[in-house]
Design a protein around this motif. Sequence first.
Motif, PDB file in Angstrom:
ATOM      1  N   GLU A 184       0.821  -1.205   0.000  1.00  0.00           N
ATOM      2  CA  GLU A 184       0.000   0.000   0.000  1.00  0.00           C
ATOM      3  C   GLU A 184       0.860   1.262   0.000  1.00  0.00           C
ATOM      4  N   THR A 185       1.981   1.208   0.707  1.00  0.00           N
ATOM      5  CA  THR A 185       2.886   2.359   0.750  1.00  0.00           C
ATOM      6  C   THR A 185       3.419   2.674  -0.637  1.00  0.00           C
ATOM      7  N   VAL A 186       3.790   1.627  -1.374  1.00  0.00           N
ATOM      8  CA  VAL A 186       4.304   1.815  -2.732  1.00  0.00           C
ATOM      9  C   VAL A 186       3.201   2.331  -3.643  1.00  0.00           C
ATOM     10  N   GLU A 187       2.042   1.692  -3.610  1.00  0.00           N
ATOM     11  CA  GLU A 187       0.954   2.059  -4.516  1.00  0.00           C
ATOM     12  C   GLU A 187       0.479   3.496  -4.304  1.00  0.00           C
ATOM     13  N   ASN A 188       0.442   3.924  -3.057  1.00  0.00           N
ATOM     14  CA  ASN A 188      -0.071   5.263  -2.760  1.00  0.00           C
ATOM     15  C   ASN A 188       0.845   6.385  -3.233  1.00  0.00           C
ATOM     16  N   GLN A 189       2.064   6.036  -3.619  1.00  0.00           N
ATOM     17  CA  GLN A 189       2.997   7.048  -4.105  1.00  0.00           C
ATOM     18  C   GLN A 189       2.763   7.387  -5.585  1.00  0.00           C
ATOM     19  N   PHE A 190       1.967   6.567  -6.266  1.00  0.00           N
ATOM     20  CA  PHE A 190       1.744   6.772  -7.688  1.00  0.00           C
ATOM     21  C   PHE A 190       0.401   7.467  -7.928  1.00  0.00           C
ATOM     22  N   GLU A 191       0.392   8.765  -7.683  1.00  0.00           N
ATOM     23  CA  GLU A 191      -0.796   9.572  -7.933  1.00  0.00           C
ATOM     24  C   GLU A 191      -0.740  10.140  -9.346  1.00  0.00           C
ATOM     25  N   MET A 192      -1.883  10.211  -9.982  1.00  0.00           N
ATOM     26  CA  MET A 192      -1.931  10.680 -11.362  1.00  0.00           C
ATOM     27  C   MET A 192      -1.612  12.173 -11.449  1.00  0.00           C
ATOM     28  N   LEU A 193      -0.625  12.500 -12.287  1.00  0.00           N
ATOM     29  CA  LEU A 193      -0.253  13.890 -12.503  1.00  0.00           C
ATOM     30  C   LEU A 193      -1.214  14.544 -13.488  1.00  0.00           C
ATOM     31  N   PHE A 247       7.694  -7.104 -21.860  1.00  0.00           N
ATOM     32  CA  PHE A 247       7.598  -5.834 -21.142  1.00  0.00           C
ATOM     33  C   PHE A 247       8.571  -5.824 -19.967  1.00  0.00           C
ATOM     34  N   TYR A 248       8.500  -6.858 -19.144  1.00  0.00           N
ATOM     35  CA  TYR A 248       9.349  -6.916 -17.959  1.00  0.00           C
ATOM     36  C   TYR A 248      10.820  -7.074 -18.325  1.00  0.00           C
ATOM     37  N   GLU A 249      11.099  -7.902 -19.311  1.00  0.00           N
ATOM     38  CA  GLU A 249      12.481  -8.106 -19.723  1.00  0.00           C
ATOM     39  C   GLU A 249      13.082  -6.808 -20.262  1.00  0.00           C
ATOM     40  N   GLY A 250      12.281  -6.062 -21.022  1.00  0.00           N
ATOM     41  CA  GLY A 250      12.768  -4.820 -21.599  1.00  0.00           C
ATOM     42  C   GLY A 250      13.096  -3.773 -20.558  1.00  0.00           C
ATOM     43  N   ILE A 251      12.170  -3.522 -19.621  1.00  0.00           N
ATOM     44  CA  ILE A 251      12.424  -2.480 -18.622  1.00  0.00           C
ATOM     45  C   ILE A 251      13.513  -2.918 -17.649  1.00  0.00           C
ATOM     46  N   ASN A 252      13.609  -4.219 -17.370  1.00  0.00           N
ATOM     47  CA  ASN A 252      14.646  -4.706 -16.458  1.00  0.00           C
ATOM     48  C   ASN A 252      16.031  -4.543 -17.078  1.00  0.00           C
ATOM     49  N   PHE A 253      16.183  -4.955 -18.341  1.00  0.00           N
ATOM     50  CA  PHE A 253      17.467  -4.849 -19.033  1.00  0.00           C
ATOM     51  C   PHE A 253      17.898  -3.382 -19.118  1.00  0.00           C
ATOM     52  N   ALA A 254      16.962  -2.515 -19.504  1.00  0.00           N
ATOM     53  CA  ALA A 254      17.284  -1.088 -19.626  1.00  0.00           C
ATOM     54  C   ALA A 254      17.671  -0.502 -18.270  1.00  0.00           C
ATOM     55  N   GLY A 255      17.004  -0.952 -17.229  1.00  0.00           N
ATOM     56  CA  GLY A 255      17.316  -0.456 -15.899  1.00  0.00           C
ATOM     57  C   GLY A 255      18.708  -0.861 -15.440  1.00  0.00           C
ATOM     58  N   VAL A 256      19.077  -2.101 -15.691  1.00  0.00           N
ATOM     59  CA  VAL A 256      20.393  -2.603 -15.285  1.00  0.00           C
ATOM     60  C   VAL A 256      21.515  -1.765 -15.897  1.00  0.00           C
ATOM     61  N   TYR A 257      21.371  -1.439 -17.177  1.00  0.00           N
ATOM     62  CA  TYR A 257      22.425  -0.718 -17.891  1.00  0.00           C
ATOM     63  C   TYR A 257      22.192   0.792 -17.956  1.00  0.00           C
ATOM     64  N   LYS A 258      21.184   1.274 -17.222  1.00  0.00           N
ATOM     65  CA  LYS A 258      20.837   2.700 -17.255  1.00  0.00           C
ATOM     66  C   LYS A 258      20.768   3.214 -18.691  1.00  0.00           C
ATOM     67  N   ALA A 259      20.118   2.445 -19.519  1.00  0.00           N
ATOM     68  CA  ALA A 259      19.978   2.807 -20.931  1.00  0.00           C
ATOM     69  C   ALA A 259      19.032   4.000 -21.078  1.00  0.00           C
ATOM     70  N   PRO A 260      19.324   4.901 -21.990  1.00  0.00           N
ATOM     71  CA  PRO A 260      18.476   6.089 -22.183  1.00  0.00           C
ATOM     72  C   PRO A 260      17.183   5.759 -22.927  1.00  0.00           C
ATOM     73  N   LYS A 297       4.876  -0.724 -11.744  1.00  0.00           N
ATOM     74  CA  LYS A 297       5.657  -1.860 -12.213  1.00  0.00           C
ATOM     75  C   LYS A 297       7.124  -1.467 -12.434  1.00  0.00           C
ATOM     76  N   ALA A 298       7.378  -0.165 -12.528  1.00  0.00           N
ATOM     77  CA  ALA A 298       8.751   0.323 -12.666  1.00  0.00           C
ATOM     78  C   ALA A 298       9.582   0.010 -11.432  1.00  0.00           C
ATOM     79  N   VAL A 299       8.934  -0.064 -10.266  1.00  0.00           N
ATOM     80  CA  VAL A 299       9.652  -0.281  -9.014  1.00  0.00           C
ATOM     81  C   VAL A 299      10.428  -1.590  -9.037  1.00  0.00           C
ATOM     82  N   ALA A 300       9.805  -2.644  -9.548  1.00  0.00           N
ATOM     83  CA  ALA A 300      10.455  -3.954  -9.576  1.00  0.00           C
ATOM     84  C   ALA A 300      11.708  -3.952 -10.444  1.00  0.00           C
ATOM     85  N   ALA A 301      11.738  -3.075 -11.451  1.00  0.00           N
ATOM     86  CA  ALA A 301      12.900  -2.994 -12.343  1.00  0.00           C
ATOM     87  C   ALA A 301      13.909  -1.951 -11.874  1.00  0.00           C
TER      88      ALA A 301
END
Length: 361
Positions: free
Chosen positions: A7-16, A174-187, A215-219
């Motif tokens: 709940e703590t994680v979810e409540n941080q994602f308010e729609m801008l 989807f998960y593989e893509g964001i995880n790989f990009a996150g590991v290498y700090k790809a732009p 879902k970004a949190v997990a990556a």
Amino acid sequence: MLKHVLETVENQFEMLQILNEEGKIVNEDLVPDLSDDELKELMRRMVYTRILDQRSIALNRQGRLGFYAPTAGQEASQLASHFALEKEDFLLPGYRDVPQLIWHGLPLYQAFLFSKGHFHGNQIPEDMNALPPQIIIGAQYIQTAGVALGMKKRGKKAVAVTYTGDGGTSQGDFYEGINFAGVYKAPAIFIVQNNGFAISVPRELQTNAKTLAQKAVAAGIEGIQVDGMDVFAVYAATKHARERAINGEGPTLIETITYRYGPHTMSGDDPTRYRSEELDNEWAKKDPLIRFRKYLESKNLWSEEEENKVIEEAKEDIKNAIKQAEKYPKQKVTDLIANMFEELPSHLAEQMEEYKAKESK
């Protein structure tokens, strides 16, 4: 304890949101620094694209276009995000994202050829950084991670940007893509256009997550949810993500809360079977063109005369482009075979000769 953490994680994602449904600014601090001319150009593109969508649906029904995925309702999500990019940025679209390709430099007649299944529709101009629309759900996310890493290794100050729908977040790619990009700090910038229904399945049946942005949190990457009918919110989030990426801070996942007014595609989908009239009416009040028009009119930056001029321009361009596409040389079986391999294997070489003989008659 675990529930508390979730709940703590979810409540941080308010729609801008920056521009509300009435065309009023509700977050002054985050209003993008856009000139009057830039604001008018963004509106012009949105109006033009709405007409392109209407005409494309009509052309599809006439049998003059093939595969088509309607875009009405998603103009702010698509075009405001693209407006925050630069020409050197690399675009990896899904099949609903042809408008971004067009504004990135794809000639309109080639967009029509893509719809008609002609190989030339996928031949991206040499001075344009993009791949053809991806048909496989979510596959563009892995491709984007690779393109972004390549740009980083070459020292380019540019980003790779991709789009998928809410259903795409249920794919392994989807998960593989964001995880790989996150590991290498790809732009990379990963945009999820959450229009509520993946073809016909409500988002609530896609995932138990309260938001898709989380879902970004997990990556281990940054995630943000924005009002996808708000041009300012989408632009600001994308601009922020681009600056982070080129500064070496890694990728961002952006969830845009939006809606498609038409069917999933023109290939037999009937949205009345899974969406209510009440829901359609509710989202019609959030139309991105209406709220942006109200804002511009309040600033004396837009008028009915200017909008009609854009509408006529779009209609004329579309008329000329479809004529050009229809005059283009028909695709032959030998074209299909020749485009599959650089060196044909023996069985296709035999078929090539067979069809050359047939086509020469």
